[in-house]
Design a protein around this motif. Structure first.
Motif, PDB file in Angstrom:
ATOM      1  N   GLY A 103       0.907  -1.204   0.018  1.00  0.00           N
ATOM      2  CA  GLY A 103       0.042  -0.075   0.027  1.00  0.00           C
ATOM      3  C   GLY A 103       0.964   1.191   0.059  1.00  0.00           C
ATOM      4  N   MET A 104       0.517   2.204  -0.641  1.00  0.00           N
ATOM      5  CA  MET A 104       1.467   3.315  -0.729  1.00  0.00           C
ATOM      6  C   MET A 104       0.558   4.617  -0.594  1.00  0.00           C
ATOM      7  SD  MET A 104       4.540   4.170  -2.488  1.00  0.00           S
ATOM      8  CE  MET A 104       5.509   5.837  -2.841  1.00  0.00           C
ATOM      9  N   VAL A 105       1.094   5.577   0.313  1.00  0.00           N
ATOM     10  CA  VAL A 105       0.327   6.824   0.601  1.00  0.00           C
ATOM     11  C   VAL A 105       1.470   7.914   0.343  1.00  0.00           C
ATOM     12  CG1 VAL A 105      -0.410   8.136   2.564  1.00  0.00           C
ATOM     13  CG2 VAL A 105      -1.017   5.609   2.565  1.00  0.00           C
ATOM     14  N   PHE A 106       0.969   8.918  -0.463  1.00  0.00           N
ATOM     15  CA  PHE A 106       1.740  10.123  -0.778  1.00  0.00           C
ATOM     16  C   PHE A 106       1.443  11.264  -0.111  1.00  0.00           C
ATOM     17  CE2 PHE A 106       1.012   7.191  -4.547  1.00  0.00           C
ATOM     18  CZ  PHE A 106       2.121   6.797  -5.045  1.00  0.00           C
ATOM     19  N   GLN A 107       2.305  12.258  -0.285  1.00  0.00           N
ATOM     20  CA  GLN A 107       2.327  13.401   0.409  1.00  0.00           C
ATOM     21  C   GLN A 107       1.125  14.180   0.048  1.00  0.00           C
ATOM     22  OE1 GLN A 107       5.918  15.750  -0.122  1.00  0.00           O
ATOM     23  NE2 GLN A 107       4.680  17.722   0.406  1.00  0.00           N
ATOM     24  N   ASN A 108       0.649  14.139  -1.088  1.00  0.00           N
ATOM     25  CA  ASN A 108      -0.513  14.893  -2.060  1.00  0.00           C
ATOM     26  C   ASN A 108      -1.837  13.867  -1.725  1.00  0.00           C
ATOM     27  OD1 ASN A 108       0.583  17.429  -1.834  1.00  0.00           O
ATOM     28  ND2 ASN A 108       1.923  16.870  -3.492  1.00  0.00           N
ATOM     29  N   PHE A 109      -1.956  13.125  -1.364  1.00  0.00           N
ATOM     30  CA  PHE A 109      -3.340  12.316  -1.187  1.00  0.00           C
ATOM     31  C   PHE A 109      -3.553  11.588  -2.407  1.00  0.00           C
ATOM     32  CE2 PHE A 109      -4.498  16.350   0.649  1.00  0.00           C
ATOM     33  CZ  PHE A 109      -3.738  16.330   1.748  1.00  0.00           C
ATOM     34  N   ASN A 110      -3.323  11.895  -3.437  1.00  0.00           N
ATOM     35  CA  ASN A 110      -3.634  11.406  -4.794  1.00  0.00           C
ATOM     36  C   ASN A 110      -4.922  10.663  -4.737  1.00  0.00           C
ATOM     37  OD1 ASN A 110      -1.349  12.298  -5.298  1.00  0.00           O
ATOM     38  ND2 ASN A 110      -0.418  10.586  -6.066  1.00  0.00           N
ATOM     39  N   LEU A 111      -6.225  11.026  -4.267  1.00  0.00           N
ATOM     40  CA  LEU A 111      -7.394  10.836  -4.559  1.00  0.00           C
ATOM     41  C   LEU A 111      -7.907  10.844  -5.824  1.00  0.00           C
ATOM     42  CD1 LEU A 111      -8.784  11.844  -0.781  1.00  0.00           C
ATOM     43  CD2 LEU A 111      -7.731   9.371  -1.603  1.00  0.00           C
ATOM     44  N   PHE A 112      -9.060  10.042  -6.076  1.00  0.00           N
ATOM     45  CA  PHE A 112      -9.840  10.251  -7.375  1.00  0.00           C
ATOM     46  C   PHE A 112     -10.647  11.516  -7.096  1.00  0.00           C
ATOM     47  CE2 PHE A 112      -8.636   5.956  -7.462  1.00  0.00           C
ATOM     48  CZ  PHE A 112      -7.616   5.688  -8.291  1.00  0.00           C
ATOM     49  N   PRO A 113     -10.570  12.531  -7.609  1.00  0.00           N
ATOM     50  CA  PRO A 113     -11.648  13.721  -7.323  1.00  0.00           C
ATOM     51  C   PRO A 113     -13.028  13.493  -7.801  1.00  0.00           C
ATOM     52  CG  PRO A 113      -9.962  14.266  -9.049  1.00  0.00           C
ATOM     53  CD  PRO A 113      -9.619  13.034  -8.697  1.00  0.00           C
ATOM     54  N   HIS A 114     -13.149  12.826  -8.687  1.00  0.00           N
ATOM     55  CA  HIS A 114     -14.575  12.618  -9.244  1.00  0.00           C
ATOM     56  C   HIS A 114     -15.317  11.423  -8.669  1.00  0.00           C
ATOM     57  CE1 HIS A 114     -13.651  16.102 -11.885  1.00  0.00           C
ATOM     58  NE2 HIS A 114     -12.690  15.347 -12.216  1.00  0.00           N
TER      59      HIS A 114
ATOM     60  N   ALA B  70     -12.913  16.709  -2.299  1.00  0.00           N
ATOM     61  CA  ALA B  70     -12.448  18.209  -2.215  1.00  0.00           C
ATOM     62  C   ALA B  70     -13.393  18.974  -1.074  1.00  0.00           C
ATOM     63  CB  ALA B  70     -13.101  18.773  -3.446  1.00  0.00           C
ATOM     64  N   MET B  71     -14.634  18.189  -0.623  1.00  0.00           N
ATOM     65  CA  MET B  71     -15.145  18.443   0.579  1.00  0.00           C
ATOM     66  C   MET B  71     -14.516  18.301   2.023  1.00  0.00           C
ATOM     67  SD  MET B  71     -18.178  19.535  -0.977  1.00  0.00           S
ATOM     68  CE  MET B  71     -19.082  19.546   0.305  1.00  0.00           C
ATOM     69  N   LEU B  72     -13.546  17.588   1.725  1.00  0.00           N
ATOM     70  CA  LEU B  72     -12.612  17.199   2.811  1.00  0.00           C
ATOM     71  C   LEU B  72     -11.591  18.023   3.395  1.00  0.00           C
ATOM     72  CD1 LEU B  72     -12.520  13.274   2.622  1.00  0.00           C
ATOM     73  CD2 LEU B  72     -14.423  14.839   3.708  1.00  0.00           C
ATOM     74  N   SER B  73     -11.013  18.001   4.717  1.00  0.00           N
ATOM     75  CA  SER B  73      -9.686  18.716   5.016  1.00  0.00           C
ATOM     76  C   SER B  73      -8.749  17.830   4.430  1.00  0.00           C
ATOM     77  CB  SER B  73      -9.693  18.915   6.730  1.00  0.00           C
ATOM     78  OG  SER B  73      -9.695  17.721   7.088  1.00  0.00           O
ATOM     79  N   GLY B  74      -7.535  18.535   4.610  1.00  0.00           N
ATOM     80  CA  GLY B  74      -6.298  17.621   4.064  1.00  0.00           C
ATOM     81  C   GLY B  74      -6.154  16.575   5.018  1.00  0.00           C
ATOM     82  N   GLY B  75      -6.343  16.627   6.263  1.00  0.00           N
ATOM     83  CA  GLY B  75      -6.134  15.613   7.089  1.00  0.00           C
ATOM     84  C   GLY B  75      -6.969  14.277   6.876  1.00  0.00           C
ATOM     85  N   GLN B  76      -8.293  14.805   6.597  1.00  0.00           N
ATOM     86  CA  GLN B  76      -9.158  13.936   6.253  1.00  0.00           C
ATOM     87  C   GLN B  76      -9.013  13.164   4.976  1.00  0.00           C
ATOM     88  OE1 GLN B  76     -12.593  16.697   6.332  1.00  0.00           O
ATOM     89  NE2 GLN B  76     -13.453  15.805   8.552  1.00  0.00           N
ATOM     90  N   GLN B  77      -8.569  13.907   3.931  1.00  0.00           N
ATOM     91  CA  GLN B  77      -8.222  13.366   2.724  1.00  0.00           C
ATOM     92  C   GLN B  77      -6.974  12.288   2.835  1.00  0.00           C
ATOM     93  OE1 GLN B  77      -8.021  15.642  -1.021  1.00  0.00           O
ATOM     94  NE2 GLN B  77      -9.000  17.577   0.219  1.00  0.00           N
ATOM     95  N   GLN B  78      -6.046  12.635   3.442  1.00  0.00           N
ATOM     96  CA  GLN B  78      -4.976  11.816   3.851  1.00  0.00           C
ATOM     97  C   GLN B  78      -5.533  10.468   4.497  1.00  0.00           C
ATOM     98  OE1 GLN B  78      -2.698  10.717   2.405  1.00  0.00           O
ATOM     99  NE2 GLN B  78      -0.855  11.842   2.759  1.00  0.00           N
ATOM    100  N   ARG B  79      -6.308  10.401   5.629  1.00  0.00           N
ATOM    101  CA  ARG B  79      -6.871   9.231   6.059  1.00  0.00           C
ATOM    102  C   ARG B  79      -7.647   8.533   5.428  1.00  0.00           C
ATOM    103  NH1 ARG B  79     -10.060  11.039  11.158  1.00  0.00           N
ATOM    104  NH2 ARG B  79     -10.112  13.459  10.235  1.00  0.00           N
TER     105      ARG B  79
END
Ligand code: ADP
Ligand code: MG
Length: 246
Positions: free
Chosen positions: A86-97, A141-150
């Protein structure tokens, strides 16, 4: 540690970008369940090392074995090996759509053949685990950075990996959100996950790391326990570096 005990076995790895030797004869053995923290100045090769472990970069020399399998051997299916990582990056890299829950279920459905129902059940459990089950239906995009990283951590865990790789997971976060991400990582460590974490959060390193590795100019200059690192760092470059960050 003997070679066979290592779940990540990196031997004499070098990686070039043109003339630049981003990794210079790096060897590292991580045992199952161990936590390694990698530190070092910007440009020292930390990301390249993590990216080489799951073949986001192809190494030029040496070998990397994951659970005994040589990742560069064409006989081994790299996508299968990647499922263990599993890999987790600095900038979350979530699928925005995609919604938060869809971010978690996509890979398990596509790559592991899980039914949507099963994938969603696992996804909801993981969102619960990282404390954001109430955000399942919203877009990143509705989430905070901390939430996105989680969410990103939960998404990686949804593939049920044996090893988690983190590349500066809190560096892009506002200070008040760093703790909530580190708490999730500490909990994961306590469950016995094998972890390699690039971070300059020295509180986390002190609490969690079995071994800390200091890289500079593509080389490992020093490796040891947190006690060794903070109490008796030997290499002058490491002493200098610790003075800057502590
Ligand atoms: P760190 O993560 O420790 O900051 P990196 O692994 O990102 O360091 O980079 C190590 C070195 O390799 C740096 O000099 C960087 O500029 C270089 N590098 C990294 N990726 C590439 C690339 N894709 N192409 C060319 N040079 C790169
Ligand atoms: Mg980096």
């Amino acid at each position: 540690m003997s070679k066979t005990d290592a779940i990540i076995d990196i031997q004499n790895v070098s990686k070039f970008f043109g003339e630049l030797r981003a990794l210079d004869d790096v060897s590292l053995s991580v045992g199952s369940g161990q936590k390694f923290v990698i530190i070092g100045p910007s440009g020292s090769g930390k990301s390249t090392l993590l990216r080489s472990i799951n073949r986001l970069e192809d190494i030029d020399q040496g070998s990397i074995l994951i659970d005994g399998k040589d990742i560069m051997d064409p006989k081994n299916n790299i996508n299968r090996i990647r499922m263990e990582l599993g890999m987790v990056f600095q900038n979350f890299n979530l699928f925005p759509h995609k919604t938060v829950l869809d971010n978690l279920t996509m890979a398990p459905i596509k790559l592991k053949g899980l039914s949507k129902k099963d994938a969603e059940e696992i996804g909801m459990e993981l969102l619960h685990k990282v404390g954001i089950q109430d955000k399942a239906g919203v877009f990143p995009a509705m989430l905070s950075g901390g939430q996105q990283q989680r969410v990103a951590i939960a998404r990686a865990l949804a593939m049920n990996p044996k090893i988690m790789l983190f590349d500066e997971p809190t560096s892009a976060l506002d200070p008040e959100m760093i703790g909530e991400v580190l708490d999730v990582m500490v909990a994961l460590a306590k469950e016995g996950m094998t972890m390699v974490v690039v971070t300059h959060e020295m509180g986390f390193a002190r609490e969690v790391a079995d071994q800390i590795v200091f890289m500079d100019h593509g080389k490992i200059l020093e490796q040891g326990t947190p006690g060794h690192f903070f109490e008796s760092p030997e290499h002058p470059r490491l002493q200098q570096f610790l003075e800057q960050i502590l």
